[in-house]
Design a protein around this motif. Structure first.
Motif, PDB file in Angstrom:
ATOM      1  N   ILE A  15       0.845  -1.205   0.000  1.00 18.27           N
ATOM      2  CA  ILE A  15       0.000   0.000   0.000  1.00 18.27           C
ATOM      3  C   ILE A  15       0.881   1.257   0.000  1.00 18.27           C
ATOM      4  O   ILE A  15       0.647   2.190  -0.771  1.00 18.27           O
ATOM      5  CB  ILE A  15      -0.959  -0.004   1.203  1.00 18.27           C
ATOM      6  N   SER A  62      -1.316   0.421  -8.168  1.00 11.82           N
ATOM      7  CA  SER A  62      -1.679  -0.685  -7.274  1.00 11.82           C
ATOM      8  C   SER A  62      -1.515  -2.026  -7.963  1.00 11.82           C
ATOM      9  O   SER A  62      -0.986  -2.979  -7.374  1.00 11.82           O
ATOM     10  CB  SER A  62      -3.122  -0.526  -6.780  1.00 11.82           C
ATOM     11  N   THR A  91      -8.377  -3.403  -3.498  1.00  3.70           N
ATOM     12  CA  THR A  91      -8.236  -2.989  -2.104  1.00  3.70           C
ATOM     13  C   THR A  91      -7.083  -2.007  -1.938  1.00  3.70           C
ATOM     14  O   THR A  91      -7.228  -0.959  -1.285  1.00  3.70           O
ATOM     15  CB  THR A  91      -8.034  -4.217  -1.198  1.00  3.70           C
ATOM     16  N   TYR A  94      -8.017   1.310  -3.462  1.00  8.37           N
ATOM     17  CA  TYR A  94      -8.892   2.099  -2.599  1.00  8.37           C
ATOM     18  C   TYR A  94      -8.086   2.774  -1.493  1.00  8.37           C
ATOM     19  O   TYR A  94      -8.296   3.953  -1.192  1.00  8.37           O
ATOM     20  CB  TYR A  94      -9.999   1.230  -1.988  1.00  8.37           C
ATOM     21  N   ALA A  95      -7.162   2.037  -0.905  1.00  9.91           N
ATOM     22  CA  ALA A  95      -6.322   2.608   0.158  1.00  9.91           C
ATOM     23  C   ALA A  95      -5.502   3.779  -0.373  1.00  9.91           C
ATOM     24  O   ALA A  95      -5.350   4.800   0.306  1.00  9.91           O
ATOM     25  CB  ALA A  95      -5.407   1.533   0.751  1.00  9.91           C
ATOM     26  N   LEU A  99      -5.843   7.475   1.079  1.00  9.85           N
ATOM     27  CA  LEU A  99      -4.678   8.161   1.647  1.00  9.85           C
ATOM     28  C   LEU A  99      -4.396   9.477   0.923  1.00  9.85           C
ATOM     29  O   LEU A  99      -4.042  10.475   1.558  1.00  9.85           O
ATOM     30  CB  LEU A  99      -3.452   7.262   1.589  1.00  9.85           C
TER      31      LEU A  99
END
Length: 107
Positions: A15, A62, A91, A94-95, A99
């Motif tokens: 991430i 990502s 996922t 999205y993070a 952020l």
């Protein structure tokens, strides 16, 4: 297969790497000349919007970071593995978007 602590560390690092890469591509001053060059070559404002949007370019950073992490620890593919890989990409994406919405430009 990594242990749970290794998996959690790998997740956090993935991430973080994806968020940092997206910021480098879309907002950092060091890559401003490269973004300007891409905009001139493309001739489209949409490309600039894509590069600056953490939700847009963040998805592709990502995918890249999850792929590197996935391959580095030898996680399985197959039907279940591929579904998990796709879920991980969304996922992490999205993070990254989340952020980016909570960072400041203060130095």
């Amino acid at each position: 297969m990594p242990s749970l602590p290794e998996f959690l560390i790998l997740t956090v690092l993935t991430i973080g790497a994806s968020a940092r890469l997206q910021r480098l591509i879309g907002a950092d001053t060091i890559t401003e000349p490269l973004r300007a060059w891409v905009l001139r070559k493309s001739g489209s404002e949409r490309v600039g919007e894509f590069l600056a949007c953490p939700w847009c370019s963040g998805f592709w950073t990502s995918v890249l970071c999850v792929l590197v992490a996935w391959l580095s620890v030898g996680l399985p593919w197959g039907v279940g593995g591929t579904a998990a890989f796709i879920g991980a990409c969304f996922t992490v994406s999205y993070a990254v978007g989340f952020l980016a919405g909570h960072e400041t430009d203060e130095h």
